[in-house]
Design a protein around this motif. Structure first.
Motif, PDB file in Angstrom:
ATOM      1  N   THR A  71      48.815 102.012   8.301  1.00 35.48           N
ATOM      2  CA  THR A  71      49.517 102.829   9.288  1.00 35.48           C
ATOM      3  C   THR A  71      50.813 102.137   9.709  1.00 35.48           C
ATOM      4  O   THR A  71      50.912 100.909   9.706  1.00 35.48           O
ATOM      5  N   VAL A  72      51.798 102.952  10.066  1.00 35.94           N
ATOM      6  CA  VAL A  72      53.075 102.409  10.514  1.00 35.94           C
ATOM      7  C   VAL A  72      52.891 101.738  11.869  1.00 35.94           C
ATOM      8  O   VAL A  72      52.296 102.302  12.785  1.00 35.94           O
ATOM      9  N   ILE A  73      53.371 100.496  11.971  1.00 34.49           N
ATOM     10  CA  ILE A  73      53.244  99.755  13.222  1.00 34.49           C
ATOM     11  C   ILE A  73      54.108 100.410  14.290  1.00 34.49           C
ATOM     12  O   ILE A  73      55.293 100.671  14.080  1.00 34.49           O
ATOM     13  N   ARG A  74      53.511 100.690  15.419  1.00 37.33           N
ATOM     14  CA  ARG A  74      54.259 101.325  16.510  1.00 37.33           C
ATOM     15  C   ARG A  74      55.000 100.245  17.288  1.00 37.33           C
ATOM     16  O   ARG A  74      54.405  99.338  17.858  1.00 37.33           O
ATOM     17  N   ARG A  75      56.298 100.346  17.290  1.00 35.18           N
ATOM     18  CA  ARG A  75      57.107  99.370  18.010  1.00 35.18           C
ATOM     19  C   ARG A  75      57.553  99.981  19.337  1.00 35.18           C
ATOM     20  O   ARG A  75      57.914 101.149  19.411  1.00 35.18           O
ATOM     21  N   TYR A  76      57.525  99.174  20.357  1.00 36.64           N
ATOM     22  CA  TYR A  76      57.840  99.665  21.687  1.00 36.64           C
ATOM     23  C   TYR A  76      58.954  98.830  22.297  1.00 36.64           C
ATOM     24  O   TYR A  76      59.247  97.722  21.852  1.00 36.64           O
ATOM     25  N   GLU A  77      59.569  99.391  23.332  1.00 27.69           N
ATOM     26  CA  GLU A  77      60.592  98.670  24.075  1.00 27.69           C
ATOM     27  C   GLU A  77      60.585  99.189  25.504  1.00 27.69           C
ATOM     28  O   GLU A  77      60.613 100.405  25.727  1.00 27.69           O
ATOM     29  N   ARG A  78      60.520  98.277  26.452  1.00 33.77           N
ATOM     30  CA  ARG A  78      60.526  98.677  27.850  1.00 33.77           C
ATOM     31  C   ARG A  78      61.885  99.234  28.252  1.00 33.77           C
ATOM     32  O   ARG A  78      62.907  98.907  27.669  1.00 33.77           O
ATOM     33  N   LEU A  90      59.100  93.714  31.595  1.00 37.75           N
ATOM     34  CA  LEU A  90      58.085  92.929  30.899  1.00 37.75           C
ATOM     35  C   LEU A  90      58.740  91.690  30.299  1.00 37.75           C
ATOM     36  O   LEU A  90      59.750  91.791  29.596  1.00 37.75           O
ATOM     37  N   ILE A  91      58.163  90.533  30.581  1.00 39.44           N
ATOM     38  CA  ILE A  91      58.630  89.260  30.026  1.00 39.44           C
ATOM     39  C   ILE A  91      57.546  88.712  29.100  1.00 39.44           C
ATOM     40  O   ILE A  91      56.384  88.601  29.489  1.00 39.44           O
ATOM     41  N   HIS A  92      57.907  88.385  27.868  1.00 37.81           N
ATOM     42  CA  HIS A  92      56.974  87.773  26.916  1.00 37.81           C
ATOM     43  C   HIS A  92      57.078  86.251  27.042  1.00 37.81           C
ATOM     44  O   HIS A  92      58.187  85.700  27.033  1.00 37.81           O
ATOM     45  N   VAL A  93      55.954  85.574  27.134  1.00 40.23           N
ATOM     46  CA  VAL A  93      55.928  84.114  27.250  1.00 40.23           C
ATOM     47  C   VAL A  93      55.004  83.544  26.175  1.00 40.23           C
ATOM     48  O   VAL A  93      53.916  84.072  25.933  1.00 40.23           O
ATOM     49  N   ASP A  94      55.449  82.469  25.541  1.00 40.41           N
ATOM     50  CA  ASP A  94      54.621  81.824  24.523  1.00 40.41           C
ATOM     51  C   ASP A  94      55.057  80.363  24.380  1.00 40.41           C
ATOM     52  O   ASP A  94      56.120  79.969  24.874  1.00 40.41           O
ATOM     53  N   VAL A  95      54.246  79.577  23.668  1.00 37.08           N
ATOM     54  CA  VAL A  95      54.527  78.163  23.420  1.00 37.08           C
ATOM     55  C   VAL A  95      54.469  77.902  21.919  1.00 37.08           C
ATOM     56  O   VAL A  95      53.537  78.349  21.248  1.00 37.08           O
ATOM     57  N   LYS A  96      55.465  77.199  21.409  1.00 36.71           N
ATOM     58  CA  LYS A  96      55.483  76.791  20.002  1.00 36.71           C
ATOM     59  C   LYS A  96      55.416  75.273  19.944  1.00 36.71           C
ATOM     60  O   LYS A  96      56.152  74.582  20.649  1.00 36.71           O
ATOM     61  N   SER A 108      58.790  79.311  25.842  1.00 42.31           N
ATOM     62  CA  SER A 108      59.856  80.312  25.755  1.00 42.31           C
ATOM     63  C   SER A 108      59.470  81.577  26.501  1.00 42.31           C
ATOM     64  O   SER A 108      58.288  81.963  26.546  1.00 42.31           O
ATOM     65  N   ALA A 109      60.472  82.223  27.080  1.00 43.43           N
ATOM     66  CA  ALA A 109      60.306  83.515  27.748  1.00 43.43           C
ATOM     67  C   ALA A 109      61.382  84.455  27.239  1.00 43.43           C
ATOM     68  O   ALA A 109      62.559  84.085  27.182  1.00 43.43           O
ATOM     69  N   VAL A 110      60.988  85.664  26.847  1.00 44.83           N
ATOM     70  CA  VAL A 110      61.918  86.658  26.299  1.00 44.83           C
ATOM     71  C   VAL A 110      61.745  87.966  27.050  1.00 44.83           C
ATOM     72  O   VAL A 110      60.610  88.468  27.184  1.00 44.83           O
ATOM     73  N   ASP A 111      62.842  88.523  27.541  1.00 43.50           N
ATOM     74  CA  ASP A 111      62.795  89.822  28.216  1.00 43.50           C
ATOM     75  C   ASP A 111      62.645  90.923  27.179  1.00 43.50           C
ATOM     76  O   ASP A 111      63.375  90.970  26.184  1.00 43.50           O
ATOM     77  N   ASP A 112      61.687  91.813  27.388  1.00 41.67           N
ATOM     78  CA  ASP A 112      61.364  92.841  26.390  1.00 41.67           C
ATOM     79  C   ASP A 112      62.527  93.782  26.126  1.00 41.67           C
ATOM     80  O   ASP A 112      62.784  94.146  24.979  1.00 41.67           O
TER      81      ASP A 112
END
Length: 318
Positions: free
Chosen positions: A123-130, A136-142, A175-179
């Protein structure tokens, strides 16, 4: 789209209409503007029928396409793409179609990139954007291995670098990325403990505020213990008036914008060149972030950098 040598742009067509409406003959106005009478009459007819909207260029796509591939054949092409992940060169011989035709069909249905499909289901991946900055802020650690003084194996070779291999420990890039805008903020820390994550979120919120994103509504993270159970993390969320959201377990696609940013970090900063020390790589992060936020074009933003969208939440670029 008018070509660069066109006699009439949209502005010129408006000027044509204004001159004719002032009472002048269409033939005289056409001669002044270097166009034929037929062209002048055409734009006047469009203006009378549609108003100002009629002066814009229309699509050159035909109203009907008699020789288009039948719908049932297109459905079979899409089915082979989804179920067997075949490309145009493989699907074409199966259905007796040229590869170019298969490619156009896949493009028309949004299946021309396998990366756009969920591999198990097809199935086609549904991509979203606020809709607005800060929603919405995405936060992650690398995690990255530290570089010994003099350089690691990328600088001095694997054999020479083997003596320090595994002894340097790791850096944790938070890291934090604004959606909506893709504006990004990163810091390097020696761990990913609760206090470290909470302090990072506080400083990230201050950074976004300084750039014009004055309110953070939600923060999306993975299921790490610091985000699920950390009291200091929850206290910062409460102070910001934001709610914390967790991704589904083992579904990093949900947090995809910061995951993609982590990949960009690796390609355009961490592994861009052979650093001779960990300090050198750390100092290069600030320049990368400035370039990313203010100069690097982003395909999801019509080729504009993230900062261009902060004060333009509707996404209407000038």
């Amino acid at each position: 789209m008018s070509h660069r040598n066109a006699r009439l742009t949209v502005f010129g067509r408006r000027l044509l209409v204004e001159r004719v409406r002032s009472g002048r003959a269409v033939a005289h106005v056409a001669a002044e503007m270097g166009i034929s009478r037929a062209t002048a009459h055409k734009w006047m007819r469009r203006w009378r029928a549609e108003g100002g909207a009629g002066l814009h260029d229309r699509s050159s796509r035909p109203r009907t396409t008699p020789h288009r591939t039948p719908a049932d054949i297109e459905a079979r092409v899409c089915d082979l793409r989804r179920t067997r992940k075949l490309g145009p060169a493989r699907i074409g011989p199966v259905l007796g179609l040229p590869a170019s035709t298969v490619h156009r069909i896949l493009t028309r249905h949004g299946l021309n990139r396998l990366a756009w499909l969920d591999r198990p289901t097809g199935t086609v991946i549904r991509r979203y954007e606020r809709e607005r900055p800060g929603e919405l802020i995405h936060v992650d650690v690398k995690k990255l291995g530290r570089i010994p003084d003099g350089g690691g194996h990328k600088a001095i070779g694997r054999q020479a670098g083997r003596a320090t291999r595994g002894q340097m420990g790791f850096d944790y890039i938070h890291s934090a990325v604004d959606d909506h805008t893709r504006l990004a903020y990163s810091e390097i820390h020696p761990d990913e403990k609760v206090a470290t994550c909470a302090g990072f979120l506080t400083r990230a919120a201050a950074f976004f505020h300084s750039q014009g994103i004055t309110r953070i509504e939600r923060v999306l993270t993975d299921n790490a213990w610091s985000y699920r159970k950390g009291l200091a993390w929850k206290a910062v969320l409460a102070e910001l008036g934001a709610s914390g959201k967790l991704t589904r377990a083992y579904r990093p696609q949900t947090n995809g914008k910061v995951e993609r940013f982590n990949r960009t970090l690796a390609e355009e900063w961490a592994y861009l060149r052979a650093y001779t020390s960990n300090q050198e790589r750390t100092e290069a992060l600030a320049d990368f972030l400035h370039t990313y936020n203010h100069h690097r074009c982003h395909t999801a933003l019509d080729g504009k950098p993230p900062i261009s969208r902060v004060n333009n939440p509707a996404g209407q670029y000038t």
